[in-house]
Design a protein around this motif. Structure first.
Motif, PDB file in Angstrom:
ATOM      1  N   LEU A  44       3.573  -3.112   3.437  1.00  0.00           N
ATOM      2  CA  LEU A  44       4.787  -2.150   2.837  1.00  0.00           C
ATOM      3  C   LEU A  44       6.008  -2.710   2.706  1.00  0.00           C
ATOM      4  N   ASP A  45       6.078  -3.826   3.477  1.00  0.00           N
ATOM      5  CA  ASP A  45       7.571  -4.243   3.409  1.00  0.00           C
ATOM      6  C   ASP A  45       7.815  -5.157   2.079  1.00  0.00           C
ATOM      7  N   ASP A  46       6.472  -5.922   1.511  1.00  0.00           N
ATOM      8  CA  ASP A  46       6.372  -6.646   0.475  1.00  0.00           C
ATOM      9  C   ASP A  46       6.552  -5.499  -0.826  1.00  0.00           C
ATOM     10  N   VAL A  47       5.616  -4.440  -0.566  1.00  0.00           N
ATOM     11  CA  VAL A  47       5.612  -3.339  -1.775  1.00  0.00           C
ATOM     12  C   VAL A  47       7.067  -2.764  -2.017  1.00  0.00           C
ATOM     13  N   ARG A  48       7.797  -2.587  -0.843  1.00  0.00           N
ATOM     14  CA  ARG A  48       9.228  -2.151  -1.152  1.00  0.00           C
ATOM     15  C   ARG A  48      10.020  -2.965  -1.704  1.00  0.00           C
ATOM     16  N   LYS A  49      10.003  -4.254  -1.378  1.00  0.00           N
ATOM     17  CA  LYS A  49      10.716  -5.481  -1.841  1.00  0.00           C
ATOM     18  C   LYS A  49      10.481  -5.510  -3.355  1.00  0.00           C
ATOM     19  N   ALA A  50       9.155  -5.670  -3.756  1.00  0.00           N
ATOM     20  CA  ALA A  50       8.880  -5.559  -5.135  1.00  0.00           C
ATOM     21  C   ALA A  50       9.331  -4.268  -6.080  1.00  0.00           C
ATOM     22  N   LEU A  51       9.303  -3.115  -5.370  1.00  0.00           N
ATOM     23  CA  LEU A  51       9.672  -2.004  -6.178  1.00  0.00           C
ATOM     24  C   LEU A  51      11.423  -2.274  -6.384  1.00  0.00           C
ATOM     25  N   ASP A  52      11.892  -2.434  -5.414  1.00  0.00           N
ATOM     26  CA  ASP A  52      13.226  -2.802  -5.531  1.00  0.00           C
ATOM     27  C   ASP A  52      13.811  -3.798  -6.563  1.00  0.00           C
ATOM     28  N   GLU A  53      13.110  -4.858  -6.429  1.00  0.00           N
ATOM     29  CA  GLU A  53      13.413  -6.240  -7.278  1.00  0.00           C
ATOM     30  C   GLU A  53      13.330  -5.835  -8.804  1.00  0.00           C
ATOM     31  N   THR A  54      12.117  -4.853  -8.916  1.00  0.00           N
ATOM     32  CA  THR A  54      11.914  -4.779 -10.304  1.00  0.00           C
ATOM     33  C   THR A  54      12.504  -3.425 -10.996  1.00  0.00           C
ATOM     34  N   GLY A  55      12.986  -2.573 -10.010  1.00  0.00           N
ATOM     35  CA  GLY A  55      13.409  -1.113 -10.475  1.00  0.00           C
ATOM     36  C   GLY A  55      12.289  -0.281 -10.900  1.00  0.00           C
ATOM     37  N   THR A  56      10.974  -0.678 -10.262  1.00  0.00           N
ATOM     38  CA  THR A  56      10.014   0.174 -10.597  1.00  0.00           C
ATOM     39  C   THR A  56       9.800   1.408  -9.547  1.00  0.00           C
ATOM     40  N   THR A  57       9.473   2.388 -10.178  1.00  0.00           N
ATOM     41  CA  THR A  57       9.241   3.733  -9.226  1.00  0.00           C
ATOM     42  C   THR A  57       7.831   3.872  -9.092  1.00  0.00           C
ATOM     43  N   LEU A  58       7.601   4.164  -7.639  1.00  0.00           N
ATOM     44  CA  LEU A  58       6.114   4.444  -7.284  1.00  0.00           C
ATOM     45  C   LEU A  58       6.058   5.817  -7.355  1.00  0.00           C
ATOM     46  N   LEU A  59       5.189   6.128  -8.396  1.00  0.00           N
ATOM     47  CA  LEU A  59       4.915   7.577  -8.796  1.00  0.00           C
ATOM     48  C   LEU A  59       4.240   8.466  -7.683  1.00  0.00           C
ATOM     49  N   SER A  60       3.234   7.832  -7.137  1.00  0.00           N
ATOM     50  CA  SER A  60       2.520   8.436  -6.104  1.00  0.00           C
ATOM     51  C   SER A  60       1.562   7.498  -5.066  1.00  0.00           C
ATOM     52  N   LEU A  86       3.304  11.174   4.124  1.00  0.00           N
ATOM     53  CA  LEU A  86       4.387  11.676   3.661  1.00  0.00           C
ATOM     54  C   LEU A  86       5.668  10.652   3.988  1.00  0.00           C
ATOM     55  N   ASP A  87       5.568  10.273   5.256  1.00  0.00           N
ATOM     56  CA  ASP A  87       6.734   9.255   5.873  1.00  0.00           C
ATOM     57  C   ASP A  87       6.458   7.979   4.985  1.00  0.00           C
ATOM     58  N   ILE A  88       5.309   7.347   4.697  1.00  0.00           N
ATOM     59  CA  ILE A  88       5.188   6.178   4.155  1.00  0.00           C
ATOM     60  C   ILE A  88       5.810   6.276   2.712  1.00  0.00           C
ATOM     61  N   ALA A  89       5.473   7.569   2.073  1.00  0.00           N
ATOM     62  CA  ALA A  89       5.873   7.583   0.882  1.00  0.00           C
ATOM     63  C   ALA A  89       7.211   7.707   0.815  1.00  0.00           C
ATOM     64  N   LYS A  90       7.690   8.369   1.575  1.00  0.00           N
ATOM     65  CA  LYS A  90       9.529   8.351   1.565  1.00  0.00           C
ATOM     66  C   LYS A  90      10.074   7.090   1.612  1.00  0.00           C
ATOM     67  N   GLN A  91       9.410   6.170   2.658  1.00  0.00           N
ATOM     68  CA  GLN A  91       9.635   4.835   2.891  1.00  0.00           C
ATOM     69  C   GLN A  91       9.820   4.208   1.896  1.00  0.00           C
ATOM     70  N   LEU A  92       8.766   4.319   0.788  1.00  0.00           N
ATOM     71  CA  LEU A  92       8.598   3.368  -0.326  1.00  0.00           C
ATOM     72  C   LEU A  92       9.122   4.136  -1.549  1.00  0.00           C
ATOM     73  N   GLY A  93       9.885   5.447  -1.171  1.00  0.00           N
ATOM     74  CA  GLY A  93      10.640   6.055  -2.426  1.00  0.00           C
ATOM     75  C   GLY A  93       9.656   6.521  -3.443  1.00  0.00           C
ATOM     76  N   ALA A  94       8.439   7.002  -3.170  1.00  0.00           N
ATOM     77  CA  ALA A  94       7.521   7.594  -3.811  1.00  0.00           C
ATOM     78  C   ALA A  94       7.773   8.909  -4.327  1.00  0.00           C
ATOM     79  N   LEU A  95       7.488   9.442  -5.526  1.00  0.00           N
ATOM     80  CA  LEU A  95       7.890  10.590  -6.067  1.00  0.00           C
ATOM     81  C   LEU A  95       7.045  11.923  -5.438  1.00  0.00           C
ATOM     82  N   GLY A  96       5.855  11.399  -5.042  1.00  0.00           N
ATOM     83  CA  GLY A  96       4.992  12.342  -4.590  1.00  0.00           C
ATOM     84  C   GLY A  96       3.872  11.801  -4.029  1.00  0.00           C
ATOM     85  N   THR A  97       2.602  12.663  -3.516  1.00  0.00           N
ATOM     86  CA  THR A  97       1.620  12.170  -2.718  1.00  0.00           C
ATOM     87  C   THR A  97       0.407  13.103  -3.346  1.00  0.00           C
ATOM     88  N   LEU A  98      -0.940  12.471  -3.493  1.00  0.00           N
ATOM     89  CA  LEU A  98      -2.023  13.031  -3.966  1.00  0.00           C
ATOM     90  C   LEU A  98      -2.686  13.715  -2.740  1.00  0.00           C
TER      91      LEU A  98
END
Length: 127
Positions: A44-60, A86-98
């Motif tokens: 999850l740390d690597d996922v967050r870093k890649a999202l931040d580096e690229t400006g990509t949104t985690l949709l869900s 929900l906690d993880i989704a928030k941590q990753l900046g996700a817009l939602g969960t399925l």
């Protein structure tokens, strides 16, 4: 504005085995949103870093584990999984969960932090 998101479980597999590699590949191909399924098998740390580096949104993400909410034997574990997801989704900046429910899928937007966890799930009870 419409956006196309890439499901990283299926797409950009040639970029590598990690979700972070796939996020970077999706961004390099012009996609600004991605989706992942489960989160427990990801760094999850690597996922967050890649999202931040690229400006990509985690949709869900998907609520993990995927259990039967209507089964009394798995109901409590399902609700724990919802809270953790929900906690993880928030941590990753996700817009939602399925949430996978018997016979249907629903996307739940991330609820503001000011709303207590108990109120988020209080309406979800076994039949």
């Amino acid at each position: 504005m419409n956006s196309i998101s890439a499901s990283l479980e299926w797409l950009f597999t040639e970029a590598g085995n990690t979700t972070a590699d796939r996020i970077r590949a999706a961004a390099a191909h012009g996609l600004n949103a991605v989706e992942i399924w489960g989160w427990r098998d990801k760094n999850l740390d690597d996922v967050r870093k890649a999202l931040d580096e690229t400006g990509t949104t985690l949709l869900s993400t998907i609520v993990d584990p995927q259990l039967q909410i209507t089964n009394p034997a798995t109901h409590d574990d399902y609700l724990i999984g919802v809270s953790q997801s929900l906690d993880i989704a928030k941590q990753l900046g996700a817009l939602g969960t399925l949430w996978w429910l018997p016979g249907r899928r629903c996307q739940v937007p991330i609820v503001p932090i000011s709303i207590r966890r108990s109120s988020q799930c209080s309406h979800v009870r076994p039949n």
